[in-house]
Design a protein around this motif. Sequence first.
Motif, PDB file in Angstrom:
ATOM      1  N   THR A  68       0.825  -1.210   0.000  1.00  0.00           N
ATOM      2  CA  THR A  68       0.000   0.000   0.000  1.00  0.00           C
ATOM      3  C   THR A  68       0.856   1.256   0.000  1.00  0.00           C
ATOM      4  OG1 THR A  68      -1.702  -1.207   1.236  1.00  0.00           O
ATOM      5  CG2 THR A  68      -1.854   1.189   1.207  1.00  0.00           C
ATOM      6  N   VAL A  69       1.873   1.260   0.857  1.00  0.00           N
ATOM      7  CA  VAL A  69       2.764   2.424   0.920  1.00  0.00           C
ATOM      8  C   VAL A  69       3.523   2.589  -0.396  1.00  0.00           C
ATOM      9  CG1 VAL A  69       4.818   3.349   2.048  1.00  0.00           C
ATOM     10  CG2 VAL A  69       2.985   2.362   3.422  1.00  0.00           C
ATOM     11  N   LEU A  70       3.994   1.483  -0.945  1.00  0.00           N
ATOM     12  CA  LEU A  70       4.729   1.549  -2.205  1.00  0.00           C
ATOM     13  C   LEU A  70       3.841   2.078  -3.324  1.00  0.00           C
ATOM     14  CD1 LEU A  70       7.509   0.884  -3.425  1.00  0.00           C
ATOM     15  CD2 LEU A  70       6.608  -1.375  -4.024  1.00  0.00           C
ATOM     16  N   GLY A  71       2.569   1.626  -3.348  1.00  0.00           N
ATOM     17  CA  GLY A  71       1.638   2.129  -4.360  1.00  0.00           C
ATOM     18  C   GLY A  71       1.368   3.609  -4.209  1.00  0.00           C
ATOM     19  N   SER A  72       1.246   4.081  -2.954  1.00  0.00           N
ATOM     20  CA  SER A  72       1.004   5.514  -2.722  1.00  0.00           C
ATOM     21  C   SER A  72       2.200   6.347  -3.162  1.00  0.00           C
ATOM     22  CB  SER A  72       0.716   5.756  -1.241  1.00  0.00           C
ATOM     23  OG  SER A  72      -0.416   5.034  -0.814  1.00  0.00           O
ATOM     24  N   ILE A  73       3.408   5.866  -2.856  1.00  0.00           N
ATOM     25  CA  ILE A  73       4.613   6.596  -3.279  1.00  0.00           C
ATOM     26  C   ILE A  73       4.708   6.633  -4.799  1.00  0.00           C
ATOM     27  CG2 ILE A  73       7.137   6.562  -3.244  1.00  0.00           C
ATOM     28  CD1 ILE A  73       6.978   5.350  -0.444  1.00  0.00           C
ATOM     29  N   THR A  74       4.379   5.514  -5.443  1.00  0.00           N
ATOM     30  CA  THR A  74       4.411   5.469  -6.909  1.00  0.00           C
ATOM     31  C   THR A  74       3.426   6.467  -7.506  1.00  0.00           C
ATOM     32  OG1 THR A  74       4.985   3.114  -6.798  1.00  0.00           O
ATOM     33  CG2 THR A  74       4.167   3.956  -8.907  1.00  0.00           C
ATOM     34  N   GLU A  75       2.238   6.563  -6.894  1.00  0.00           N
ATOM     35  CA  GLU A  75       1.237   7.514  -7.385  1.00  0.00           C
ATOM     36  C   GLU A  75       1.735   8.953  -7.269  1.00  0.00           C
ATOM     37  OE1 GLU A  75      -3.413   8.824  -6.472  1.00  0.00           O
ATOM     38  OE2 GLU A  75      -2.381   7.345  -5.210  1.00  0.00           O
ATOM     39  N   ILE A  76       2.379   9.271  -6.148  1.00  0.00           N
ATOM     40  CA  ILE A  76       2.905  10.625  -5.960  1.00  0.00           C
ATOM     41  C   ILE A  76       4.005  10.926  -6.978  1.00  0.00           C
ATOM     42  CG2 ILE A  76       4.172  12.108  -4.366  1.00  0.00           C
ATOM     43  CD1 ILE A  76       2.714  10.725  -2.081  1.00  0.00           C
ATOM     44  N   VAL A  77       4.887   9.955  -7.217  1.00  0.00           N
ATOM     45  CA  VAL A  77       5.982  10.162  -8.173  1.00  0.00           C
ATOM     46  C   VAL A  77       5.434  10.347  -9.584  1.00  0.00           C
ATOM     47  CG1 VAL A  77       7.996   9.078  -9.239  1.00  0.00           C
ATOM     48  CG2 VAL A  77       7.664   8.924  -6.761  1.00  0.00           C
ATOM     49  N   VAL A  78       4.433   9.546  -9.957  1.00  0.00           N
ATOM     50  CA  VAL A  78       3.849   9.675 -11.300  1.00  0.00           C
ATOM     51  C   VAL A  78       3.188  11.031 -11.472  1.00  0.00           C
ATOM     52  CG1 VAL A  78       2.056   8.768 -12.830  1.00  0.00           C
ATOM     53  CG2 VAL A  78       3.569   7.193 -11.619  1.00  0.00           C
ATOM     54  N   ASP A  79       2.412  11.463 -10.454  1.00  0.00           N
ATOM     55  CA  ASP A  79       1.772  12.779 -10.532  1.00  0.00           C
ATOM     56  C   ASP A  79       2.811  13.899 -10.638  1.00  0.00           C
ATOM     57  OD1 ASP A  79      -0.685  11.605 -10.380  1.00  0.00           O
ATOM     58  OD2 ASP A  79      -0.940  11.927  -8.227  1.00  0.00           O
ATOM     59  N   LEU A  80       3.927  13.755  -9.910  1.00  0.00           N
ATOM     60  CA  LEU A  80       4.980  14.763  -9.967  1.00  0.00           C
ATOM     61  C   LEU A  80       5.628  14.809 -11.345  1.00  0.00           C
ATOM     62  CD1 LEU A  80       6.568  16.861  -8.355  1.00  0.00           C
ATOM     63  CD2 LEU A  80       8.159  15.026  -7.673  1.00  0.00           C
ATOM     64  N   CYS A  81       5.852  13.635 -11.944  1.00  0.00           N
ATOM     65  CA  CYS A  81       6.450  13.593 -13.290  1.00  0.00           C
ATOM     66  C   CYS A  81       5.510  14.221 -14.318  1.00  0.00           C
ATOM     67  CB  CYS A  81       6.754  12.147 -13.671  1.00  0.00           C
ATOM     68  SG  CYS A  81       8.088  11.399 -12.694  1.00  0.00           S
ATOM     69  N   ILE A  82       4.209  13.952 -14.193  1.00  0.00           N
ATOM     70  CA  ILE A  82       3.241  14.544 -15.124  1.00  0.00           C
ATOM     71  C   ILE A  82       3.226  16.058 -14.976  1.00  0.00           C
ATOM     72  CG2 ILE A  82       0.780  14.694 -15.681  1.00  0.00           C
ATOM     73  CD1 ILE A  82       0.543  11.746 -14.924  1.00  0.00           C
ATOM     74  N   PHE A  83       3.289  16.523 -13.716  1.00  0.00           N
ATOM     75  CA  PHE A  83       3.279  17.970 -13.472  1.00  0.00           C
ATOM     76  C   PHE A  83       4.527  18.630 -14.066  1.00  0.00           C
ATOM     77  CE2 PHE A  83       4.475  21.572 -10.742  1.00  0.00           C
ATOM     78  CZ  PHE A  83       3.344  22.363 -10.913  1.00  0.00           C
ATOM     79  N   MET A  84       5.686  17.963 -13.944  1.00  0.00           N
ATOM     80  CA  MET A  84       6.920  18.527 -14.479  1.00  0.00           C
ATOM     81  C   MET A  84       6.896  18.542 -16.002  1.00  0.00           C
ATOM     82  SD  MET A  84       9.706  16.814 -11.883  1.00  0.00           S
ATOM     83  CE  MET A  84      11.096  17.572 -12.735  1.00  0.00           C
ATOM     84  N   VAL A  85       6.279  17.522 -16.615  1.00  0.00           N
ATOM     85  CA  VAL A  85       6.199  17.491 -18.076  1.00  0.00           C
ATOM     86  C   VAL A  85       5.322  18.625 -18.597  1.00  0.00           C
ATOM     87  CG1 VAL A  85       5.334  16.163 -20.031  1.00  0.00           C
ATOM     88  CG2 VAL A  85       6.698  15.042 -18.261  1.00  0.00           C
ATOM     89  N   LYS A  86       4.206  18.881 -17.869  1.00  0.00           N
ATOM     90  CA  LYS A  86       3.326  19.972 -18.281  1.00  0.00           C
ATOM     91  C   LYS A  86       3.997  21.323 -18.112  1.00  0.00           C
ATOM     92  CE  LYS A  86      -1.046  17.600 -17.394  1.00  0.00           C
ATOM     93  NZ  LYS A  86      -2.312  17.609 -16.627  1.00  0.00           N
TER      94      LYS A  86
END
Length: 411
Positions: A393-411
């Motif tokens: 669960t923790v690993l999935g939450s961290i992955t979600e945060i990292v993916v959202d951060l990468c999308i934000f940086m790409v935009k």
Amino acid sequence: RYFEMSILLVIAASSIALAAEDPVATSSHWNKVLRYFDYVFTGVFTFEMIIKMIDQGLLLHDGSYFRDLWNMLDFVVVVGALVAFALTNNKGRDIKTIKSLRVLRVLRPLKTIKRLPKLKAVFDCVVTSLKNVFNILIVYKLFMFIFAVIAVQLFKGKFFYCTDSSKDTEKDCQGYYIDYGKDKKEVKRREWKRHEFHYDNVIWALLTLFTVSTGEGWPQVLQHSVDVTEEDRGPSHGNRMEMSIFYVIYFVVFPFFFVNIFVALIIITFQEQGDKMMEECSLEKNERACIDFAISAKPLTRYMPQNRHTFQYRLWHFVVSPSFEYTVLAMIALNTIVLMMKYYSAPPAYEAVLKHLNTAFTVLFSVECILKILAFGFLNYFRDTWNIFDFITVLGSITEIVVDLCIFMVK
């Protein structure tokens, strides 16, 4: 034993052949082939019946053939098949009055119950529980009658509608209207109708409530109920939302409460049947329960550092303490509340606050996970299934945060 296994195989093959018959083209080549197989199966069952009659005797002494209800079932099935074969004409077509005898073949799969002890125990349990099921069924029907009377009082005459949704009375529901479809317009006649399931009388109310209790199609009935206005008037969307309380109470009483009563009754009957089978045992019921528990019980394993003077032991003592557990429970509850606060078309500032709160909770749960790994040790931590669940669960939450951060940086 080999004889019983052979009969079981024949029963299984007979059941498969029975299911493979074509009920429409009765004179087809496939059905003719299956008919020959039916001759073979009937011959095997006749041979079994004769052998048992010779071995057990017919009726006069204990343990004879016709003193067993299962043997009587076998006899009826076999004799019905033989009579049907004997009265079949030369063209292979059954006489209409004898055709019903072939229906007895559907009872052949029941022959397996006697030969498998576990199936026989379940069947005996069901038959025994039927005595009490009738009493519960009476109470069930009384409660359904009460709900039907209440439903008639709430909804009688309110399930009418006009095919033209702009009209809400029978007087206005006259003439023609234009139905604007996706691809074309069509002129239709206005009609004043009533929904298929309604509560205009107790009989229809019982039928509608039974339909609701099956769980099939009840959302439409619920939608019609919350749209009601007055008697002999058309619906208005969401006009009486409080009517949904009626269905909530009904679902609690019937699909949840009474269904669980039926299941509990069968379980209790099954346990009583097992106790009767164990009456001849020298041990008492509580003694047998203790022995069963001792055999099936598994010891609770706790991972504690051996050296109490190390930092790992102090850390372990901290993560297993009640205060730490209650703190984690409070964080889980707060995180659940934050997740519940999301809604459609929320302001950007509001969504940003919720996002930062979720990130904070992810950090806290990550700290909990790291502390437990340091306290228990890496291998001991992953020996617990719940710890593995927490880690994923923790690993999935961290992955979600990292993916959202990468999308934000790409935009």
